[in-house]
Design an enzyme around this catalytic site. Structure first.
Site, PDB file in Angstrom:
ATOM      1  CB  CYS A  40       2.235   8.770  11.749  1.00  0.00           C
ATOM      2  SG  CYS A  40       0.467   8.994  12.083  1.00  0.00           S
ATOM      3  N   GLY A  50      -5.701   1.024   6.217  1.00  0.00           N
ATOM      4  CA  GLY A  50      -4.929   0.498   7.341  1.00  0.00           C
ATOM      5  C   GLY A  50      -4.937   1.449   8.520  1.00  0.00           C
ATOM      6  CB  ALA A  91      -8.406  -0.954  10.004  1.00  0.00           C
ATOM      7  N   GLY A  94       0.823  -1.209   0.000  1.00  0.00           N
ATOM      8  CA  GLY A  94       0.000   0.000   0.000  1.00  0.00           C
ATOM      9  C   GLY A  94       0.854   1.255   0.000  1.00  0.00           C
TER      10      GLY A  94
END
Length: 314
Positions: A134, A169, A172, A17
């Site tokens: 992040c 992602g 989720a 991804g």
């Protein structure tokens, strides 16, 4: 973009991804000691796998089993997992059986939390390291910068990212994001208590990643804390050039006569420090506003390079 010459350590990226693809391009453009050995996905039609194939990187759409079955798997020294927290446990089990070092970009938290400028050297021998989130990569260095000057009772961070940069992602894993980041604010950043909030901003045109860091610490020297924060920001810029302080560090003294009520700690006084950050992405594959994804891939690459140079070469 030609593959690196032999002598570099081969790496695999699991997850084709946004994060996996950006990481692949970083390895190929900027890898000092690393070389792409495989790009692994589960969607044969994904742009990441197609791009990898065009660049001459071996690919499989059969997931972790496909990776293990690849002819060059025995040469893979490091694997990056850019899939999901749920999938990571199985991937890690398989990779550990084959002696592959794992750098986990999901919030699975199997290995120790690592933020390169804060604690990488403590965990170079760990078989699996976790890149937190992040928001964690952006804000934990700031909490650590305050913590090395004055004891931090409480740290709270708000990570605001563009909705466009939040793929399936990320969406989720929102709960895992807040839990993992909160824990790492303490275990890596040095806070006694931590809280993390993520905001998906739908604004158009998309805004860059912005992070706000609040700490409540024991009384400390404001100039010393500000200098520590600025030095830490420069250190992060060593691998994330788009990382910057948006304005000067702000301070507020909280008197014992008017304390803040901190969950789990009760009424607290001391020095409140407010730090405002912006993270601009390098735009290797992702747009410049996706600094939240860029800081993850940049931190993971920094960890892999250090591993390759200090452990795999030995």
């Amino acid at each position: 973009m030609d593959m690196k010459a032999s002598g570099h350590h081969k790496v695999a990226i699991i997850g084709s991804g946004n994060i996996g693809t950006d990481l692949m391009i970083k390895v190929m453009r900027h890898g000092r000691s690393l070389e792409m050995g495989a790009m692994v996905g589960i969607d044969a039609a994904s742009d990441g796998l197609a791009r990898a194939a065009r660049l001459g990187v071996p690919t499989t759409a059969e997931g972790i089993d496909g990776l293990v079955g690849m002819p060059g798997f025995g040469d893979i020294r490091i694997a990056f997992d850019a899939t999901s927290a749920g999938a990571h446990a199985h991937h890690n089990r398989v990779l550990q059986q084959h002696g592959v070092r794992v750098i986990d970009l999901t919030p699975a938290s199997i290995g120790p939390y690592v933020v390169p400028v804060v604690n990488l050297d403590q965990h170079l021998d760990a078989p699996n390291i976790n890149m937190v989130t992040c928001g964690g990569q952006a804000t934990i260095p700031m909490v650590a910068a305050v913590s090395r000057v004055a004891r931090v009772h409480y740290a709270e961070i708000v990570a605001s990212i563009s909705s466009r940069s939040a793929g399936p992602g990320t969406r989720a894993n929102i709960d895992e994001f807040t839990e993992t980041t909160s824990q790492a604010l303490c275990s890596v950043g040095g806070a006694a208590r931590g809280k993390a909030i993520i905001v998906l901003n739908p604004a158009e045109p998309p805004l860059m990643m912005r992070d706000t860091v609040f700490t409540l610490s024991e009384d400390g020297d404001e100039a010393e804390i500000a200098a520590s924060v600025e030095a830490m920001a420069q250190a992060v810029q060593g691998y994330v050039p788009g990382y910057r302080l948006k304005q000067r560090v702000q301070f507020e003294r909280i008197a014992a006569s008017a304390p803040l009520n901190i969950p789990g700690l009760g009424p607290m006084s001391g020095l409140k420090t407010s730090i405002f950050l912006e993270v601009e992405g390098a735009a290797h594959y992702l747009p410049a506003y996706a600094g939240n994804l860029d800081i993850m891939t940049s931190a993971a690459l920094a960890c892999a390079e250090r591993l390759a140079e200090t452990r795999l070469s030995a």
